[in-house]
Design a protein around this motif. Sequence first.
Motif, short mmCIF file in Angstrom:
data_model
loop_
_atom_site.label_atom_id
_atom_site.label_comp_id
_atom_site.label_asym_id
_atom_site.label_seq_id
_atom_site.Cartn_x
_atom_site.Cartn_y
_atom_site.Cartn_z
N GLN A 231 0.81 -1.22 0.00
CA GLN A 231 0.00 0.00 0.00
C GLN A 231 0.85 1.27 0.00
N THR B 21 -15.32 1.07 -8.65
CA THR B 21 -14.31 1.91 -7.99
C THR B 21 -13.55 1.12 -6.92
N ALA B 24 -11.31 -1.57 -8.43
CA ALA B 24 -10.09 -0.97 -8.99
C ALA B 24 -9.09 -0.66 -7.87
N ALA B 25 -9.58 -0.13 -6.76
CA ALA B 25 -8.70 0.17 -5.63
C ALA B 25 -8.06 -1.11 -5.10
N ARG B 27 -7.51 -3.89 -6.78
CA ARG B 27 -6.55 -4.45 -7.74
C ARG B 27 -5.21 -3.74 -7.68
N ARG B 28 -5.26 -2.44 -7.39
CA ARG B 28 -4.01 -1.68 -7.35
C ARG B 28 -3.02 -2.23 -6.31
N VAL B 29 -3.53 -2.83 -5.25
CA VAL B 29 -2.62 -3.30 -4.19
C VAL B 29 -2.54 -4.82 -4.12
N ALA B 160 -12.39 4.08 -11.61
CA ALA B 160 -11.06 4.64 -11.44
C ALA B 160 -10.36 4.74 -12.78
N GLY B 161 -9.66 5.79 -12.98
CA GLY B 161 -8.90 5.94 -14.21
C GLY B 161 -9.61 6.80 -15.24
N ASP B 201 -8.94 7.19 -4.57
CA ASP B 201 -8.25 8.20 -5.38
C ASP B 201 -7.76 9.38 -4.56
N GLU B 204 -3.53 9.47 -2.49
CA GLU B 204 -2.27 10.07 -2.94
C GLU B 204 -2.26 11.59 -2.76
N ALA B 219 -8.18 -1.19 0.35
CA ALA B 219 -6.82 -1.67 0.09
C ALA B 219 -6.29 -2.42 1.32
#
Lengths: 249, 249, 249, 249, 249, 249
Positions: A231, B21, B24-25, B27-29, B160-161, B201, B204, B219
């Motif tokens: 993360q 959404t 997607a969050a 999958r990112r982690v 997302a994206g 989102d 960051e 996440a």
Amino acid sequence: VNPDRTIMVVNPNTTVAMTETVVAAARRVAAPGTRVVGGTASRGVDSVESNVDEVWGALGVVEQVGVGEEQGVDGYVIACFGDTGLAAAKEVALGPAVGMTEAALYTAALLAARFCVITLPPRTREQSHRVLRETGLAPRCTVRAIDVGVAELTGGSGPAGQGRPPGGAGSVLEAMRVEAQRALAEDAAEAIVLGCAGLADLVEPLQHHLEVPVIDGVAAGVKMVEGLLAQGLSTSRAGTFARPDGTGR
Amino acid sequence: VNPDRTIMVVNPNTTVAMTETVVAAARRVAAPGTRVVGGTASRGVDSVESNVDEVWGALGVVEQVGVGEEQGVDGYVIACFGDTGLAAAKEVALGPAVGMTEAALYTAALLAARFCVITLPPRTREQSHRVLRETGLAPRCTVRAIDVGVAELTGGSGPAGQGRPPGGAGSVLEAMRVEAQRALAEDAAEAIVLGCAGLADLVEPLQHHLEVPVIDGVAAGVKMVEGLLAQGLSTSRAGTFARPDGTGR
Amino acid sequence: VNPDRTIMVVNPNTTVAMTETVVAAARRVAAPGTRVVGGTASRGVDSVESNVDEVWGALGVVEQVGVGEEQGVDGYVIACFGDTGLAAAKEVALGPAVGMTEAALYTAALLAARFCVITLPPRTREQSHRVLRETGLAPRCTVRAIDVGVAELTGGSGPAGQGRPPGGAGSVLEAMRVEAQRALAEDAAEAIVLGCAGLADLVEPLQHHLEVPVIDGVAAGVKMVEGLLAQGLSTSRAGTFARPDGTGR
Amino acid sequence: VNPDRTIMVVNPNTTVAMTETVVAAARRVAAPGTRVVGGTASRGVDSVESNVDEVWGALGVVEQVGVGEEQGVDGYVIACFGDTGLAAAKEVALGPAVGMTEAALYTAALLAARFCVITLPPRTREQSHRVLRETGLAPRCTVRAIDVGVAELTGGSGPAGQGRPPGGAGSVLEAMRVEAQRALAEDAAEAIVLGCAGLADLVEPLQHHLEVPVIDGVAAGVKMVEGLLAQGLSTSRAGTFARPDGTGR
Amino acid sequence: VNPDRTIMVVNPNTTVAMTETVVAAARRVAAPGTRVVGGTASRGVDSVESNVDEVWGALGVVEQVGVGEEQGVDGYVIACFGDTGLAAAKEVALGPAVGMTEAALYTAALLAARFCVITLPPRTREQSHRVLRETGLAPRCTVRAIDVGVAELTGGSGPAGQGRPPGGAGSVLEAMRVEAQRALAEDAAEAIVLGCAGLADLVEPLQHHLEVPVIDGVAAGVKMVEGLLAQGLSTSRAGTFARPDGTGR
Amino acid sequence: VNPDRTIMVVNPNTTVAMTETVVAAARRVAAPGTRVVGGTASRGVDSVESNVDEVWGALGVVEQVGVGEEQGVDGYVIACFGDTGLAAAKEVALGPAVGMTEAALYTAALLAARFCVITLPPRTREQSHRVLRETGLAPRCTVRAIDVGVAELTGGSGPAGQGRPPGGAGSVLEAMRVEAQRALAEDAAEAIVLGCAGLADLVEPLQHHLEVPVIDGVAAGVKMVEGLLAQGLSTSRAGTFARPDGTGR
């Protein structure tokens, strides 16, 4: 191949055999891209059983995290029940540092409404209570102890995989099993936390006997550190864990 | 290639855009071998903002975990702040089920001595307090709220994206930033927990502004489920979370 | 003659016999001008013993409070130990809605320094602990359980007044008596809370045996609702329990 | 006609005007069959504002409950915020004895997730905190104070119904309103507890201004005593509140 | 003349000037027959402001208590806010060992219903919270901080009696005074605990300004140790503080 | 020779023999310059065992502190377990007033991680719990009771030094010893607090048997008062303990 990340399992005492045991436990659960290394206190005590031992253990933690930082270690697991030196480790390490106790307790809390720490020897119960106060999980967790010294564990056991003599480890297993049964029956515990590093070999037989989750904090800690790294998270630098050379807030 | 494990992110409301959404969050982690699928309540409410909404949300959770069990899902993240339906999910699922709120709080507790949940809309604060009571982390965590409805988030945002219209998401970011600054200054918070699903989102930009860890529970939950799976751990069947058809204890 | 007020006792499960039992218990203590009606979930589960059951029970509560609102009901008692769906009921109902568990606990707290909930079956203990956390009475109350299913209660019992077969109800009484004696001796309990709806018939014999107050939450709840109505008080609409269609705060 | 029950409202101070005010408040909410009588301490202090005052107040409570017992009173409300002498009253009285503070707090807890006591004068805040510790409701309740003496209340006010001079009571109302607004805005309070006996006249105007429940403990206490009587419940004699001439346990 | 008893004030850092300051503070309150000696860590850090500093400080405590034991010291005060190394000191010392923080908090609790610790620098607040968790006094005590480093204190100050340069100490006094005023007004604090060793010179001027008790933990600790010695009491050897070479329980 | 300070030990009951016992206990630990005087309630009850007794005891405390103030007493110890009247004593006395219970608990907390109060008779347990709530030490302390009345203690015992008949005192000692052993074994207690005034003679034999610290609150209280006097500290006048004739805050 370069690993994706390196995690150091820090053994706050000077017993290399214990480090090997906890590193082996860590490797069993580590993700494919994770390299696990061990850190052993270069001086101090050969097992952490008293409050003075904890002071030396904390020094060993600071020392080994320092070594790890020079080697580019990404995250740390402090492998001593009671999490001695953990606040300093969080402060020194650039990446996340997780105590095996906090990791074990949060893991248990995800799996069970109530649970029990079984630690050893009895005089160290307060170390568990201290972490329970910090985590706030005291209302959901009892603390029990078996009358075995840490040295008995490491004395009779070689590195994981070499097989322990039936006498030493077997009697620890039996003592744990008896105390765990009491926790299930008398405390309404629904999961058991092993209250000492180096007991990962007991997870499977105990789980088989008890039919409830049995948690080794070293394994739990490795997965928590991996999770934080994935993360992109590390210890907050605002306040309590500001870098020692920083200004804090 | 077959995935090593499948994790379902359960959205207790009926809004598919929200599911996208949070998936997607997740999958990112997620780890390389993890397949993330989404589950959306087939009936109920399009966002969970009231106590009645929570009842419908819990029903959606039970329903979607049931679907997941048929599909062989290995573990679940309940993607609604307040963890509605979580106890039922733990009971129904063979594998581990983790709430985004409990995951976020334990993650924050690993990173900071004190932290703050910023939730929305204000009427849902008690949902956060409820999980803080369960986790025991109330003494280390304050709860703040911004005056934005969940619908405003999902209304203005696509998956997302795709980029959110500057108006909607931007104003949420700004409101979050202002409230977070107050938490750092007035509550001595050292980390921020985003108190709603679908806000990944914001992690960051908020982290950039605030210079403290900002935690998205979805996440955090994915990594906790992966960690439990790697340790071979799942919900205890002794007592509280015994299978509904079982005898319990 | 028109009643001065109508109170609905909401049974979150679908078992009409249970509704009749709790309505009878309510009528025994209701004030002269109070009309007591029963509400039975039209779908869901026939007894609430698991976390999934609670989800269905909460849905039944929302449904029946909705029915009550259309009929002009003045106040509600949720007749399921653990108070499933209570927050939603408080939100939906124009008048006061009280859970049998919170009512029983506050009543016990008026009568005794320490007390004990005896619930059933054992796997539902956490439902009592949850309400104890909310009410703050955990330091004054222990939770014990007897190994009897809710279905055993309702199976053997008809509506109040018809007489239960000695086997079923008698054994519950005996199990309760034994566990209550333990609570008095081991927990220093000074009063007993019956941890299940439909046990009002046990109040008198238990009180006779134990010589301490024995509290049925349905009766306690009816009196609390009457008390709130007499004071012109209802659930706050500021924040947590704002009407679902309102803006909250 | 004989009343169904007699409830004594015990004023621990010697100010008869105060007794008349609280008796009037009690009568406004009492059930048709309830006779409300007042008890005024025959010696002691004319208002309870200090710790020494509380000692004298407790003596007045014991005295008046003794008088009530001789007169066959069925239940008691102790009408002093802080519930001075309450444990002794529970011990002495054959029937139930309820403190206005505990009654007010439990009533607030039925109506709101969070609430605020507004007491007076500021030095008595600890009396509220003491009852919050006993009831366990501290996590849900803040304590605020206005800088007004109890004497100012009773000095300017006659018995209920005679109308207060706009100066005295009006300024108390205004001070209360301002502090309550702060509680709603800053503490997320959803209901207000009036932290002094004799303020029942403020309930309506404050409720009108604030649009949240406003609770007078004397009224709440009367309804709780009626509720206990209807259930045939009185103080446990096992342990803490055993009759003084008994053996206790 | 031989003293009746010798108390060592242990300064966990290496700054001799700090030791002299705390020894002077101790002597001001010591009983006629008490000899006060100072112990200064022979290695480590020159002030304890971070978590790593605390590890070194704890080592200094163990070391100096060891020196004291050889010299026949009767009791110890650990002179560092946060009580670093205290558990080890209790374990090592034959006689009582008291932390300045626990001593200050218990002293404040004897004098005031609510109080406030004002510590420095802000990043060390958690050290105070840790002792508040151990002592259980968190509900009665707030923690505030001023933005001054420990080094600024010791840098500008010589041994007691030599007079501090108005600049350094004066600005600390002023910062303390401002923060203490806030504690009285906003936290309802009724006494102030100085959250750092070496601030005894501030007690008098602050007390003069604030008109509430101001407590220096070193002085409080000396009196507590004397009190324990007079009662013939020392640390329990059953369990937590068993001698490191003992068997514990 | 004039004493340096005079401390009154206040016995809230009317039994002069009890006063003599506690004064003797106080003198045994008092510093050379301390004069100890006794204060006996001139009316009330001959032992404090019930809640009504406590009301009379509190009145005795106010009365005797008033006498002490006229005589220029410097500080007070309230010699009744449960600290009846203590808040009023703190308010009335110019100098410090300390309860034997709070003193005993803080003393135990300096010596042991966990401890146990053994009080008598059983019905007074709640008095101990009340002080544990105030001090915050409940998580570290259990409360046990022996089935002996206070009168049995004072009936059989003359002033200290005259020797008690073996029957009465011996059986109390034995009952205490048995219960204390249970506390060590079952509660992990590491020290014992004697839960009644007038038991100082048991300290030595119990300590000999148990090998853990045994604490008499009267002795502990005398040393705490001496300690406060040496530091020039007395009760805060801001708020809770403002003088009764003052304005408070």
